[in-house]
Scaffold this active site. Structure first.
Site: not given
Lengths: 258, 303
Positions: B36, B245, B248, B270, B276
Site C-alpha cells: 500500500g 446481463c 449472458c 457485462c 460474457c
C-alpha cells in the site's frame, strides 16, 4: 484546578538568521487562564505563538506541557507524531484568517467533525449530532451544516473555526488575532462568545492581539512585547490602568477614544 | 539504413532498457515489501500519452518474460482501443503470447476493472493508475500527504465519506473507493468500481499498481488484507443491479449501460467481455442476445 501550571516556558528565543524573532521569553500558564500577548506589528507576538504551538521550532529555550495524565513533557523533544496528535486533541489553534484554519471546500459539519474522525470516531450519526451541537453553541444555524464555509460571512467563518477547534475538548487554545478584520459589532459578539466558552469549558488560552480592548475583555494576564522582548507583564487590569514600562504607557495612551 | 526482416531486433526486449527495468523492479519489490505504500520511481517516456496507461505498461514491461501470457483489459473489455493497442505493443516488443481468457493469462494489465473470473495464485494483475494519492483532492500538498501517510493521519479520508453522506444520504463514492491495506496504509485502488474492492481482499494473485505521470508504484502481495473504509452506521456496500446481463443473463457481475438508439433504448451488459463470452459459449442467454454468437479471438501464440 490544579496547583501546577499547564505550560512552562523558559528562556524561549527564536532567531531568523541574525534577526530576532522573540528573545528570552519566560512565563507559566495555569489551567483555565487566558494570557494576552500584545504589542505592535513585528514585535514577535506571532513568532512566539508559533513557537509555543510547535508550528515553528525555537532557536533555544524550553517549553514543557502537562499532559492529560499529569506528566510534564518537553514540547520540542516530542516526536512529530505525538506533537501533531497533541495539536488535534488537547490543543486548538484559531487563525486570524479563518481560511487558514478551515477546509473551505468541505461542509461546515465536516469541518467540525474532522477532528473527531481524526481521533477514530467512526459513527456518522454521532459525529453529526456533535457537529449540530457545536454549531448551535457558536450561534450558527443548524440548517447551514451542509454549506461550505465559502458561503459564510467573516464572522461566521471565525465562529466555525472556533467550533472546529473546541470539538475535542482541548485544554489549551492558541489564538492569533481572533477578531482581526471583523467589524465592531461582529467583533463584540465573537468576544462575548469566546469569553463564555472559555469560562464554561475552563480553557487556558494564549491570545495574540494588537487590540488592547480585546486583551482587556478576554484575558486575566497580559504580556507586552516590543522588538521580540517582553517589556512588561502582569494582571491585565494592572498593566492597562497603571502601565510601568515607557512603551506600555505609549501603547495605552495611543488608544483612540471615541 | 537497411530494412530489418523483423521489427523485434530494433527494440530491447519489452521496449525498456535493462537499467530502467532493474530500477522499476526495485520499486516493485519495495512496494511488495510495504503493501500500500507509494514508492517513487523514475517514470520513463513511453510511446503513448500520459493517461493511457504509461505506468501500467512500464510495470508490465519490467516483469514480463518470453513465457508469459498477457491479457489486457480496458474497463473490463478486451476489444477496446487501449486494450488492443497495448496488447499489440507487447506482441511486437516482447513477442509474448496474448490472450483474452482470464484463466490462461499470467499477467493481466487492467484499466479500471478486476476480471469476474477469480484470479489464481501465480497470476499478476497490473493496474493503470491515474492519481495514486487517495488524499490528493482533500490535501493538495504532496509534502503534507506524505507526512500524513507516515504518521497514519487518515481522519481526512473519512471527511470525504462524511461529505458524501451529508450530501447524498449515503456514501456516493462509486469508484476509486479508498481502502486500508494490512491495517496500515490508506490506498487508492485506482478508479476501479467499488464493486471490485472485495476482490482485492486476500486475493491469491499479486497486484501491482503503476502511475506513470505521477511516478509512483505500489503493490498488494497475495493474501493481503484490503478493507474498504466506512462508518459504523453506514457500512461499505457494493453496487447492485436490478437486472441480469442482457447478453449472458449473468447476475452479481458488474454491468455497463450500452445505449442502443436515439430513443432511450439501452441495455445492461457485462463489463467483462471475456466472462460474457464464456457464459454464452456455455449456453447462457440473456433477453437481447443475438442468434449467432460472435467469435472473438482467444489466444494467439507468440510468433
Amino acid at each position: 484546578m490544579s496547583d501546577e501550571p499547564l505550560l512552562r516556558v523558559s528562556a524561549l528565543s527564536k532567531f531568523y538568521g541574525s534577526r530576532v524573532g522573540c528573545e528570552n521569553v519566560t512565563f507559566d500558564l495555569w489551567p483555565g487562564e487566558v494570557l494576552a500577548v500584545v504589542g505592535e506589528s513585528g514585535s514577535g507576538k506571532t513568532t512566539l505563538l508559533n513557537c509555543l504551538s510547535t508550528r515553528l521550532l525555537p532557536s533555544s529555550g524550553t517549553a514543557t506541557y502537562r499532559m492529560r495524565d499529569g506528566q510534564f513533557r518537553e514540547l520540542y523533544r516530542m516526536s512529530e507524531a505525538d506533537r501533531r496528535f497533541l495539536m488535534r486533541t488537547d490543543w486548538g489553534f484559531v487563525h486570524q484568517n479563518p481560511a487558514d484554519g478551515l477546509r473551505m471546500t468541505v461542509s461546515a459539519g465536516a469541518n467540525v467533525g474532522e477532528r473527531l474522525m481524526a481521533v477514530g470516531d467512526r459513527h456518522y450519526g454521532k459525529i453529526r449530532a456533535t457537529a449540530v451541537d457545536w454549531l448551535s453553541r457558536v450561534e450558527i444555524d443548524e440548517d447551514r451544516i451542509d454549506d461550505e464555509p465559502r458561503s459564510f460571512s467573516g464572522g461566521m467563518r471565525q465562529r466555525l473555526q472556533i467550533a472546529r477547534n473546541l470539538v475535542t475538548g482541548p485544554r489549551l487554545v492558541f489564538m492569533d488575532e481572533p477578531t482581526g478584520g471583523l467589524d465592531v459589532s461582529v467583533q463584540a459578539r465573537l468576544l462575548d462568545l469566546l469569553r463564555g466558552l472559555v469560562t464554561d469549558l475552563g480553557l487556558a488560552a494564549i491570545v495574540v492581539t494588537h487590540d488592547l480592548a480585546v486583551a482587556r475583555l478576554l484575558s486575566q494576564r497580559m504580556m507586552v512585547m516590543k522588538d521580540g522582548r517582553v517589556v512588561e507583564s502582569g494582571l491585565t487590569d494592572r498593566v492597562l490602568d497603571d502601565p510601568r514600562a515607557p512603551y506600555t504607557q505609549l501603547l495605552v495612551s495611543s488608544i483612540l477614544q471615541v | 539504413m537497411t530494412a530489418q526482416p523483423t521489427d523485434i531486433a530494433t527494440y530491447n526486449f519489452a521496449y525498456l532498457d535493462e537499467q530502467t527495468k532493474r530500477m522499476i523492479r526495485r520499486a516493485i519489490l519495495k512496494g511488495i515489501a510495504i503493501p500500500g505504500y507509494q514508492v517513487p520511481f523514475a517514470s520513463r517516456e513511453m510511446p503513448m500519452p500520459y493517461g493511457w496507461g504509461t505506468g501500467g505498461v512500464q510495470v508490465t514491461a519490467s516483469i514480463i518474460g518470453p513465457d508469459d501470457v498477457l491479457k489486457v483489459i480496458d474497463q473490463g473489455a478486451d476489444d477496446t482501443t487501449n486494450a488492443v493497442s497495448i496488447r499489440a505493443f507487447f506482441r511486437k516488443v516482447a513477442n509474448v503470447a496474448v490472450t483474452t481468457e482470464t484463466a490462461k493469462a499470467t499477467i493481466i494489465q487492467t484499466r479500471h476493472r478486476i476480471p469476474e473470473h477469480p484470479l489464481s495464485s501465480g497470476q499478476v494483475l497490473v493496474y493503470q493508475v491515474p492519481i495514486p494519492e487517495p488524499l490528493r483532492f482533500l490535501e493538495p500538498r504532496e509534502t503534507e500527504t506524505r507526512k500524513m501517510h507516515a504518521l497514519e493521519e487518515y481522519g481526512l479520508m473519512h471527511v470525504k465519506l462524511y461529505e458524501d453522506i451529508a450530501r447524498h444520504g449515503r456514501i456516493a463514492t462509486t469508484y476509486a473507493y479508498p481502502v486500508k491495506v494490512e491495517g496500515r496504509y490508506v490506498m487508492d485502488p485506482s478508479p476501479t468500481p467499488k464493486f471490485d474492492n472485495p476482490k482485492m481482499h486476500r486475493s491469491p494473485a499479486l497486484q501491482l499498481f503503476g502511475a506513470g505521470r505521477e511516478k509512483r508504484i505500489y503493490a498488494l502481495p497475495p493474501f493481503t488484507d484490503v478493507v474498504s473504509l466506512d462508518f459504523e452506521d453506514h457500512p461499505f456496500e457494493v453496487q447492485t443491479f436490478d437486472q441480469p446481463c442482457a447478453l449472458c443473463a449473468a447476475e452479481n457481475v458488474y454491468l455497463d449501460e450500452v445505449i442502443l438508439d436515439d430513443h432511450g433504448g439501452h441495455m445492461f451488459v457485462c463489463s467483462d467481455t471475456d466472462h460474457c463470452e464464456k457464459r454464452r459459449e456455455q449456453g447462457h442467454r440473456g433477453h437481447l442476445a443475438p442468434e449467432t454468437p460472435s467469435a472473438l479471438e482467444k489466444t494467439e501464440p507468440a510468433q
